[in-house]
Design a protein around this motif. Sequence first.
Motif, PDB file in Angstrom:
ATOM      1  N   MET A   1     -40.270  -4.779 -11.358  1.00  0.00           N
ATOM      2  CA  MET A   1     -38.870  -4.365 -11.265  1.00  0.00           C
ATOM      3  C   MET A   1     -38.541  -3.410 -12.408  1.00  0.00           C
ATOM      4  SD  MET A   1     -35.768  -4.277 -10.192  1.00  0.00           S
ATOM      5  CE  MET A   1     -35.936  -5.438  -8.841  1.00  0.00           C
ATOM      6  N   GLN A   2     -38.226  -2.181 -12.028  1.00  0.00           N
ATOM      7  CA  GLN A   2     -37.794  -1.193 -13.017  1.00  0.00           C
ATOM      8  C   GLN A   2     -36.267  -1.147 -13.028  1.00  0.00           C
ATOM      9  OE1 GLN A   2     -37.858   3.310 -12.403  1.00  0.00           O
ATOM     10  NE2 GLN A   2     -39.687   3.051 -13.693  1.00  0.00           N
ATOM     11  N   ALA A   3     -35.693  -1.033 -14.198  1.00  0.00           N
ATOM     12  CA  ALA A   3     -34.243  -0.863 -14.330  1.00  0.00           C
ATOM     13  C   ALA A   3     -33.962   0.582 -14.697  1.00  0.00           C
ATOM     14  CB  ALA A   3     -33.677  -1.800 -15.383  1.00  0.00           C
ATOM     15  N   CYS A   4     -33.139   1.249 -13.884  1.00  0.00           N
ATOM     16  CA  CYS A   4     -32.746   2.646 -14.148  1.00  0.00           C
ATOM     17  C   CYS A   4     -31.331   2.599 -14.727  1.00  0.00           C
ATOM     18  CB  CYS A   4     -32.839   3.482 -12.890  1.00  0.00           C
ATOM     19  SG  CYS A   4     -32.119   2.758 -11.393  1.00  0.00           S
ATOM     20  N   LEU A   5     -31.217   2.743 -16.030  1.00  0.00           N
ATOM     21  CA  LEU A   5     -30.022   2.316 -16.753  1.00  0.00           C
ATOM     22  C   LEU A   5     -28.808   3.211 -16.616  1.00  0.00           C
ATOM     23  CD1 LEU A   5     -31.636   1.040 -20.086  1.00  0.00           C
ATOM     24  CD2 LEU A   5     -31.157  -0.229 -17.979  1.00  0.00           C
ATOM     25  N   ASN A   6     -29.003   4.523 -16.417  1.00  0.00           N
ATOM     26  CA  ASN A   6     -27.811   5.386 -16.378  1.00  0.00           C
ATOM     27  C   ASN A   6     -27.914   6.558 -15.407  1.00  0.00           C
ATOM     28  OD1 ASN A   6     -29.709   6.768 -17.953  1.00  0.00           O
ATOM     29  ND2 ASN A   6     -28.254   7.294 -19.578  1.00  0.00           N
ATOM     30  N   GLY A   7     -29.052   7.212 -15.314  1.00  0.00           N
ATOM     31  CA  GLY A   7     -29.189   8.346 -14.421  1.00  0.00           C
ATOM     32  C   GLY A   7     -28.268   9.489 -14.807  1.00  0.00           C
ATOM     33  N   GLY A   8     -27.873  10.248 -13.821  1.00  0.00           N
ATOM     34  CA  GLY A   8     -26.987  11.377 -14.077  1.00  0.00           C
ATOM     35  C   GLY A   8     -25.529  10.997 -14.167  1.00  0.00           C
ATOM     36  N   ARG A 215     -36.805  -0.513  -7.873  1.00  0.00           N
ATOM     37  CA  ARG A 215     -35.990  -0.421  -9.069  1.00  0.00           C
ATOM     38  C   ARG A 215     -34.523  -0.591  -8.682  1.00  0.00           C
ATOM     39  NH1 ARG A 215     -35.590   6.033 -10.850  1.00  0.00           N
ATOM     40  NH2 ARG A 215     -33.630   6.425  -9.717  1.00  0.00           N
ATOM     41  N   ILE A 216     -33.719  -0.876  -9.683  1.00  0.00           N
ATOM     42  CA  ILE A 216     -32.283  -0.957  -9.498  1.00  0.00           C
ATOM     43  C   ILE A 216     -31.625  -0.689 -10.836  1.00  0.00           C
ATOM     44  CG2 ILE A 216     -31.877  -3.400 -10.041  1.00  0.00           C
ATOM     45  CD1 ILE A 216     -30.442  -1.471  -6.990  1.00  0.00           C
ATOM     46  N   GLY A 217     -30.394  -0.262 -10.787  1.00  0.00           N
ATOM     47  CA  GLY A 217     -29.648  -0.008 -12.020  1.00  0.00           C
ATOM     48  C   GLY A 217     -28.467   0.887 -11.707  1.00  0.00           C
ATOM     49  N   LEU A 218     -27.687   1.169 -12.722  1.00  0.00           N
ATOM     50  CA  LEU A 218     -26.472   1.948 -12.536  1.00  0.00           C
ATOM     51  C   LEU A 218     -26.753   3.379 -12.096  1.00  0.00           C
ATOM     52  CD1 LEU A 218     -24.490   0.575 -15.607  1.00  0.00           C
ATOM     53  CD2 LEU A 218     -24.033   0.087 -13.188  1.00  0.00           C
ATOM     54  N   GLU A 219     -27.979   3.866 -12.291  1.00  0.00           N
ATOM     55  CA  GLU A 219     -28.318   5.174 -11.734  1.00  0.00           C
ATOM     56  C   GLU A 219     -28.257   5.146 -10.216  1.00  0.00           C
ATOM     57  OE1 GLU A 219     -31.906   8.492 -11.397  1.00  0.00           O
ATOM     58  OE2 GLU A 219     -32.019   6.965 -12.965  1.00  0.00           O
ATOM     59  N   ASP A 220     -28.764   4.082  -9.612  1.00  0.00           N
ATOM     60  CA  ASP A 220     -28.889   4.018  -8.163  1.00  0.00           C
ATOM     61  C   ASP A 220     -27.638   3.485  -7.466  1.00  0.00           C
ATOM     62  OD1 ASP A 220     -31.389   5.099  -8.340  1.00  0.00           O
ATOM     63  OD2 ASP A 220     -32.469   3.226  -8.025  1.00  0.00           O
ATOM     64  N   THR A 221     -26.948   2.554  -8.092  1.00  0.00           N
ATOM     65  CA  THR A 221     -25.744   2.004  -7.481  1.00  0.00           C
ATOM     66  C   THR A 221     -24.844   1.394  -8.540  1.00  0.00           C
ATOM     67  OG1 THR A 221     -24.835   0.464  -5.837  1.00  0.00           O
ATOM     68  CG2 THR A 221     -26.836  -0.230  -6.995  1.00  0.00           C
ATOM     69  N   LEU A 222     -23.553   1.462  -8.310  1.00  0.00           N
ATOM     70  CA  LEU A 222     -22.575   0.845  -9.208  1.00  0.00           C
ATOM     71  C   LEU A 222     -22.098  -0.498  -8.672  1.00  0.00           C
ATOM     72  CD1 LEU A 222     -20.390   4.013  -9.928  1.00  0.00           C
ATOM     73  CD2 LEU A 222     -22.183   3.048 -11.390  1.00  0.00           C
ATOM     74  N   PHE A 223     -22.659  -0.913  -7.525  1.00  0.00           N
ATOM     75  CA  PHE A 223     -22.113  -2.078  -6.846  1.00  0.00           C
ATOM     76  C   PHE A 223     -23.178  -3.134  -6.538  1.00  0.00           C
ATOM     77  CE2 PHE A 223     -19.443   1.557  -5.838  1.00  0.00           C
ATOM     78  CZ  PHE A 223     -18.196   1.071  -6.227  1.00  0.00           C
ATOM     79  N   LEU A 224     -22.764  -4.373  -6.580  1.00  0.00           N
ATOM     80  CA  LEU A 224     -23.609  -5.495  -6.199  1.00  0.00           C
ATOM     81  C   LEU A 224     -23.704  -5.565  -4.676  1.00  0.00           C
ATOM     82  CD1 LEU A 224     -22.079  -8.041  -8.730  1.00  0.00           C
ATOM     83  CD2 LEU A 224     -24.353  -6.987  -8.878  1.00  0.00           C
TER      84      LEU A 224
END
Length: 246
Positions: A1-8, A215-224
């Motif tokens: 599981m990778q966490a993508c913390l912020n993205g663009g 992966r998951i994180g705020l880069e990919d989505t802001l919602f649960l």
Amino acid sequence: MQACLNGGRGPGDAAVVPMSPGALAEEAVRAVAAGAVDLHVHPKSPCGGDTLSPGVLADTLTAIREAVDVPVGVTTGAWAEPDPVRRVERVRSWTVLPDHASVNWHEAGAEEVAAALLDRGVGVEAGLWSGTDGPARFLRSPLGPYVLRVLAEVTDPDPATAESTARALLARLGASGSASTAGDAVRRAPVLLHGEDGGAWPVLRLAGRLGLATRIGLEDTLFLPDGRAARDNAALVRAALAEGAS
């Protein structure tokens, strides 16, 4: 599981998006405690834009590595440095190196950026976006056997169609439907499958069913998954693991 913390993303998207090296380090601690074993970040300039600046990269990587002991990767997206020649120069000027860096194969200069990273001993994540010629270009690339992994990026944000788009992308790559590696077409590079926005959760669930990394994180989505706004990256990681991701 990778966490993508912020993205663009930035504060204009959600106040919880980490921007500074310190904020990214704090998010990294929480994400790793929640179960992430790898990180992907976008170092930010003082004005909040993605940057390949060696100074910003060094500050960001140092802060995160002082906080957690997991691999840390960064973007080399063309939006951070549109000039392909300058992008390669930036990579060659880095004074602190990430463990890996993503290279979007549909972008001009991708081969040269990937070669520069490999020359410096940095793992390459081959970003192969749906809806682009990136997969076809990668399948012809002599660098294919040397990448760390393939990032199969589903850019379809529609939750009703993202899974079918993901399956079509995997088929283009010759990826097995039940194994964690791609077929001969991508030289058996490990595949990490993920989506974005409305497609993030359907694609993540598909990755879990197929036994693919994700992966998951705020880069990919802001919602649960239930539609509530995520408090932080850790909340998304916990939700992803509960959804069967790996």
